[in-house]
Design a protein around this motif. Structure first.
Motif, PDB file in Angstrom:
ATOM      1  N   TYR B  37       4.616 -61.981   7.381  1.00 16.96           N
ATOM      2  CA  TYR B  37       5.276 -61.520   6.174  1.00 16.96           C
ATOM      3  C   TYR B  37       6.503 -62.383   5.928  1.00 16.96           C
ATOM      4  CZ  TYR B  37       2.654 -57.115   5.731  1.00 16.96           C
ATOM      5  OH  TYR B  37       1.673 -56.175   5.556  1.00 16.96           O
ATOM      6  N   GLN B  39      10.220 -62.484   3.925  1.00 19.62           N
ATOM      7  CA  GLN B  39      11.239 -61.655   3.285  1.00 19.62           C
ATOM      8  C   GLN B  39      12.329 -62.567   2.733  1.00 19.62           C
ATOM      9  OE1 GLN B  39      13.691 -58.914   5.682  1.00 19.62           O
ATOM     10  NE2 GLN B  39      13.474 -57.385   4.075  1.00 19.62           N
ATOM     11  N   ARG B  43      14.787 -59.367  -0.481  1.00 23.61           N
ATOM     12  CA  ARG B  43      14.442 -58.326   0.504  1.00 23.61           C
ATOM     13  C   ARG B  43      12.996 -57.853   0.401  1.00 23.61           C
ATOM     14  NH1 ARG B  43      18.934 -53.901  -0.700  1.00 23.61           N
ATOM     15  NH2 ARG B  43      17.341 -53.621  -2.296  1.00 23.61           N
ATOM     16  N   GLN B  44      12.293 -58.271  -0.631  1.00 25.78           N
ATOM     17  CA  GLN B  44      10.903 -57.854  -0.773  1.00 25.78           C
ATOM     18  C   GLN B  44      10.071 -58.389   0.384  1.00 25.78           C
ATOM     19  OE1 GLN B  44       9.472 -56.131  -3.722  1.00 25.78           O
ATOM     20  NE2 GLN B  44       7.818 -55.869  -2.263  1.00 25.78           N
ATOM     21  N   MET B  45       9.226 -57.549   0.957  1.00 25.45           N
ATOM     22  CA  MET B  45       8.308 -57.974   2.019  1.00 25.45           C
ATOM     23  C   MET B  45       7.017 -58.462   1.364  1.00 25.45           C
ATOM     24  SD  MET B  45       9.741 -57.605   4.978  1.00 25.45           S
ATOM     25  CE  MET B  45       8.406 -57.515   6.168  1.00 25.45           C
ATOM     26  N   LEU B  47       3.331 -60.373   1.914  1.00 22.18           N
ATOM     27  CA  LEU B  47       2.318 -60.813   2.872  1.00 22.18           C
ATOM     28  C   LEU B  47       1.970 -62.270   2.610  1.00 22.18           C
ATOM     29  CD1 LEU B  47       0.342 -60.123   5.151  1.00 22.18           C
ATOM     30  CD2 LEU B  47      -1.314 -59.472   3.396  1.00 22.18           C
ATOM     31  N   PHE B  91       8.413 -62.667   9.315  1.00 22.93           N
ATOM     32  CA  PHE B  91       8.105 -61.686  10.341  1.00 22.93           C
ATOM     33  C   PHE B  91       6.635 -61.759  10.710  1.00 22.93           C
ATOM     34  CE2 PHE B  91      12.017 -59.374  10.579  1.00 22.93           C
ATOM     35  CZ  PHE B  91      12.595 -59.483   9.323  1.00 22.93           C
ATOM     36  N   PHE B 104       6.304 -55.045  14.166  1.00 23.52           N
ATOM     37  CA  PHE B 104       6.895 -56.296  13.716  1.00 23.52           C
ATOM     38  C   PHE B 104       7.698 -56.974  14.817  1.00 23.52           C
ATOM     39  CE2 PHE B 104       6.279 -56.445   9.117  1.00 23.52           C
ATOM     40  CZ  PHE B 104       5.918 -55.150   8.820  1.00 23.52           C
ATOM     41  N   THR B 106      11.064 -59.625  15.517  1.00 26.46           N
ATOM     42  CA  THR B 106      12.433 -59.570  15.016  1.00 26.46           C
ATOM     43  C   THR B 106      12.729 -60.621  13.952  1.00 26.46           C
ATOM     44  OG1 THR B 106      13.108 -60.883  16.918  1.00 26.46           O
ATOM     45  CG2 THR B 106      13.431 -58.497  17.065  1.00 26.46           C
ATOM     46  N   ARG B 109      14.517 -66.840  10.800  1.00 23.04           N
ATOM     47  CA  ARG B 109      15.124 -67.237   9.527  1.00 23.04           C
ATOM     48  C   ARG B 109      14.865 -68.713   9.298  1.00 23.04           C
ATOM     49  NH1 ARG B 109      18.557 -64.761   6.395  1.00 23.04           N
ATOM     50  NH2 ARG B 109      19.112 -63.263   8.028  1.00 23.04           N
TER      51      ARG B 109
END
Lengths: 116, 114
Positions: B37, B39, B43-45, B47, B91, B104, B106, B109
């Motif tokens: 995923y 992000q 902040r939208q998750m 896929l 993620f 999930f 952690t 970035r």
């Protein structure tokens, strides 16, 4: 846009208070999931509802509760709030349950909860 | 208990280059799904890509591909021709067939350097 809506987008409240987060799943989806994302952390599964019934439970605190209504929207209730409850709360929805294929979860935009 | 480990908290890559994000998982199950995923700052998750454990062929979605090594319990994500819009938290997630819970990691970035 995933089709999952969450309200409110932001919520600021004080310790000891109670709040309700709302989620509307994608049209036709029967399953709703709630996840908590604390600062710089991955998402933690809280609870799942399928067609109004609780289906699975994760690390959800006793101070938290949820329900899914006949119109399939869901609410997550958080009570006796503590500073550590500050987080991003996501709702996700899927068409069915895991036995019916990959059953992809679609995430809403999240509700940012700040407890002061 | 199932766990997902992403050992790279941060990664950076030059625009147009290729980057690989690592993910390992621990499970005693044989039938499961794996996901990546994205992000972004919104902040939208989102896929990015998914893999069924019973499929030997690695999944591919445009510039995104995975290297799934079931025996090693490894599921890395390769992003080719990196673009500025790829900058986000990534993620890795896992789900057992028949169980709805997504587990999930952690996150990593990813920074894209122009």
């Amino acid at each position: 846009d995933s089709g999952v809506t969450q309200t409110p987008k932001h919520l600021i409240t004080a310790t000891g208070q109670r709040v309700t987060l709302r989620c509307s799943p994608r049209s036709g989806d029967l399953s709703v999931y709630w996840y908590q994302q604390s600062l710089d952390q991955g998402l933690q599964f809280l609870i799942q509802y399928y067609n109004g019934e609780e289906r699975a439970k994760g690390n959800i605190l006793e101070r938290f509760s949820a329900q899914q209504f006949p119109d399939l929207h869901s609410e997550l209730n958080l009570s006796s709030l503590e500073l550590g409850d500050s987080a991003l709360y996501f709702c996700a929805s899927s068409a069915g349950i895991g036995t019916s294929g990959i059953n992809e979860q679609f995430f809403g935009p999240g509700t940012r909860l700040t407890v002061l | 208990a199932q766990t997902v480990t992403q050992s790279q908290p941060e990664m950076s890559v030059q625009e147009a280059e290729t980057v690989t994000l690592s993910c390992t998982y621990d499970t005693s199950e044989s039938d499961y799904y794996l996901f990546w995923y994205k992000q972004p700052p919104s902040r939208q998750m989102i896929l990015v890509i998914r893999q069924e454990a019973y499929k030997q062929q690695n999944a591919t979605e445009n510039r995104f591909s995975v290297n799934f090594q079931k025996a090693a319990k490894s599921f890395s994500l390769k992003i080719s021709d990196s673009q500025l819009g790829d900058a986000a938290m990534y993620f890795c997630a896992y789900r057992v067939v028949g169980n709805e819970k997504l587990t999930f990691g952690t996150g990593t970035r990813l920074t894209i350097i122009p």
